[in-house]
Design an enzyme around this catalytic site. Structure first.
Site, mmCIF file in Angstrom:
data_model
loop_
_atom_site.group_PDB
_atom_site.id
_atom_site.type_symbol
_atom_site.label_atom_id
_atom_site.label_comp_id
_atom_site.label_asym_id
_atom_site.label_seq_id
_atom_site.Cartn_x
_atom_site.Cartn_y
_atom_site.Cartn_z
ATOM 1 N N ARG A 190 11.848 41.001 -46.996
ATOM 2 C CA ARG A 190 10.556 41.695 -47.040
ATOM 3 C C ARG A 190 10.449 42.785 -45.976
ATOM 4 O O ARG A 190 9.361 43.094 -45.506
ATOM 5 C CB ARG A 190 9.392 40.702 -46.900
ATOM 6 C CG ARG A 190 9.268 39.742 -48.068
ATOM 7 C CD ARG A 190 8.038 38.865 -47.914
ATOM 8 N NE ARG A 190 7.988 37.858 -48.976
ATOM 9 C CZ ARG A 190 7.383 36.677 -48.852
ATOM 10 N NH1 ARG A 190 6.786 36.350 -47.731
ATOM 11 N NH2 ARG A 190 7.370 35.828 -49.847
ATOM 12 N N ARG A 227 4.535 45.319 -46.849
ATOM 13 C CA ARG A 227 3.182 45.376 -46.321
ATOM 14 C C ARG A 227 3.070 45.543 -44.809
ATOM 15 O O ARG A 227 2.002 45.882 -44.313
ATOM 16 C CB ARG A 227 2.428 44.106 -46.751
ATOM 17 C CG ARG A 227 2.250 43.994 -48.249
ATOM 18 C CD ARG A 227 1.782 42.610 -48.652
ATOM 19 N NE ARG A 227 2.792 41.593 -48.381
ATOM 20 C CZ ARG A 227 2.618 40.287 -48.578
ATOM 21 N NH1 ARG A 227 1.451 39.852 -49.034
ATOM 22 N NH2 ARG A 227 3.574 39.433 -48.321
ATOM 23 N N ARG A 257 1.833 53.103 -51.699
ATOM 24 C CA ARG A 257 1.446 52.132 -52.717
ATOM 25 C C ARG A 257 -0.044 52.175 -53.041
ATOM 26 O O ARG A 257 -0.497 51.491 -53.976
ATOM 27 C CB ARG A 257 1.751 50.706 -52.220
ATOM 28 C CG ARG A 257 3.089 50.097 -52.583
ATOM 29 C CD ARG A 257 3.241 49.618 -54.014
ATOM 30 N NE ARG A 257 2.093 48.937 -54.581
ATOM 31 C CZ ARG A 257 1.780 47.666 -54.409
ATOM 32 N NH1 ARG A 257 2.535 46.904 -53.639
ATOM 33 N NH2 ARG A 257 0.720 47.144 -54.992
ATOM 34 N N ASP A 270 10.237 42.640 -57.448
ATOM 35 C CA ASP A 270 9.617 41.322 -57.390
ATOM 36 C C ASP A 270 10.402 40.409 -58.315
ATOM 37 O O ASP A 270 10.964 40.865 -59.331
ATOM 38 C CB ASP A 270 8.154 41.383 -57.830
ATOM 39 C CG ASP A 270 7.435 40.067 -57.572
ATOM 40 O OD1 ASP A 270 6.833 39.931 -56.488
ATOM 41 O OD2 ASP A 270 7.488 39.159 -58.434
ATOM 42 N N TYR A 277 7.144 29.095 -61.661
ATOM 43 C CA TYR A 277 6.039 29.999 -61.994
ATOM 44 C C TYR A 277 5.683 29.900 -63.477
ATOM 45 O O TYR A 277 4.511 29.869 -63.854
ATOM 46 C CB TYR A 277 6.397 31.447 -61.652
ATOM 47 C CG TYR A 277 6.272 31.787 -60.189
ATOM 48 C CD1 TYR A 277 5.032 31.742 -59.546
ATOM 49 C CD2 TYR A 277 7.375 32.168 -59.448
ATOM 50 C CE1 TYR A 277 4.908 32.055 -58.204
ATOM 51 C CE2 TYR A 277 7.261 32.484 -58.094
ATOM 52 C CZ TYR A 277 6.028 32.426 -57.485
ATOM 53 O OH TYR A 277 5.910 32.729 -56.155
#
Length: 355
Positions: A38, A42, A51, A87, A162
């Site tokens: 990562r 962010r 973004r 992702d 998921y």
């Protein structure tokens, strides 16, 4: 031909002699290579800027944007490898699974897989389904030069969790109920996901990725016996499918201290370790013939620089006897992390391990 494959009779490619790929191959390195899970995302203000107003899945399908986001931490931190910005649910979305990534929640699946009829959602993945991945990697390899690009995918178990739960889950009750209650359906589900994941990794390698990482984010929820019986065959199928490309294959999961040996057995060349197990003990559990990746606790980065360096030194000391070591965090970069702390960490590892 892959970006790090150097078969007899051909000149090595630009990334082949990089510190990162040398460490993955358990060869001597000029310094311990560093990258962060990562690292693109962010924590970076430049990421938030580009973004802005663009949903996550859409951002993964814009090649120029993907390339820019992937390059940002390489420019800022001087890391030894880039990780492709995407992702783990992108290949599922690409084959038509009705899902979205909801802010603050994560991937949410509209029609969870709970029966054999539900498997019809999972058709084969073709390169045309993810044309934007090929284009983004073409742009990236042109920019990265000698810096390797790591492709990645979600492992079959984590994708299955998921799909069966319908979203993130703490207890994985629907997933485990299916695994224990209908072993044949479970095996068929994971086998199909292994095919999709393999195809997704092949697209990335053939486009120019120098290594690949299989993320099994949730597999730490399982006992070793369940992993061996119900997970290992599908994970091994993925690693076997890309073995012929000659690129290093990395396997990582969270809370997997009890599974490290099995994760290595699945076929990875490099086993990622979270912060809960010291690297020297992890090496004992994994066994010889594998490089290790990790494993500074991400939360350490919120401490003063002196404390960060002291804890980093502990990781490097524990790794001193390893056949190969790629420095990383024990999990991903946290959104509120100071980017400058990461830049200082890269510099510290490079300087203190220079040979």
């Amino acid at each position: 031909m892959s970006a790090n494959h150097s078969p007899a009779g051909q000149q090595p490619t630009a990334t082949y002699e990089s510190a990162f790929l040398k460490a993955c191959r358990r060869e001597p390195v000029p310094h311990t290579p560093v990258w962060f899970m990562r690292q693109a995302g962010r924590s970076l203000p430049e990421y938030l800027k580009v973004r802005e107003g663009i949903p996550m899945l859409e951002s993964c399908m814009r090649p120029e944007l993907v390339a820019e986001i992937t390059l940002q931490p390489v420019r800022r931190h001087g890391v030894d490898a880039a990780i492709y910005f995407s992702d783990i649910v992108v290949p599922l979305k690409a084959i038509g699974v009705d899902l979205d990534i909801k802010p603050g929640v994560g991937p949410v699946v509209q029609n969870p897989i709970r029966s054999r009829a539900d498997l019809a959602q999972l058709r084969d993945l073709t390169p045309d389904d993810v044309w934007y991945v090929t284009e983004a990697i073409r742009l990236l390899t042109a920019e990265l030069g000698e810096t390797p690009l790591i492709g990645f995918a979600g492992a079959p178990f984590t994708l299955a969790s998921y799909l069966v739960e319908g979203g993130p889950s703490k207890n994985h009750e629907h997933t485990k109920a299916l695994m224990y209650g209908d072993p044949q359906l479970w095996a068929d589900l994971l086998d199909r996901l292994a095919e999709i994941t393999s195809a997704f990794l092949k697209v990335q390698i053939e486009a120019g990725a120098s290594a690949v990482q299989l993320f099994d984010s949730w597999v730490g929820a399982l006992a070793p016996a369940d992993y061996r019986r119900s997970i290992l065959p599908a994970s091994s199928k993925v690693f076997d499918a890309v073995a012929g490309y000659g690129v290093p294959r990395i396997h990582f999961g969270v809370g997997t201290g009890e599974l490290l040996g099995l994760m290595g057995e699945a076929g990875a060349d490099v086993v990622g370790v979270d912060w809960r197990v010291p690297l020297d003990e992890a090496a004992r559990r994994v066994g010889p013939g594998k490089a290790l990746q990790g494993n500074l606790d991400p939360a350490v980065l919120f401490a003063p620089t002196e404390a960060v360096e002291a804890k980093t030194r502990e990781v490097l000391d524990a790794a001193a006897g390893l056949e190969g070591h790629v420095f990383n965090l024990g999990h991903g970069v946290l959104p509120s992390m100071d980017p400058d702390a990461l830049t200082r960490l890269v510099e510290y590892v490079h300087t203190s391990t220079a040979r």
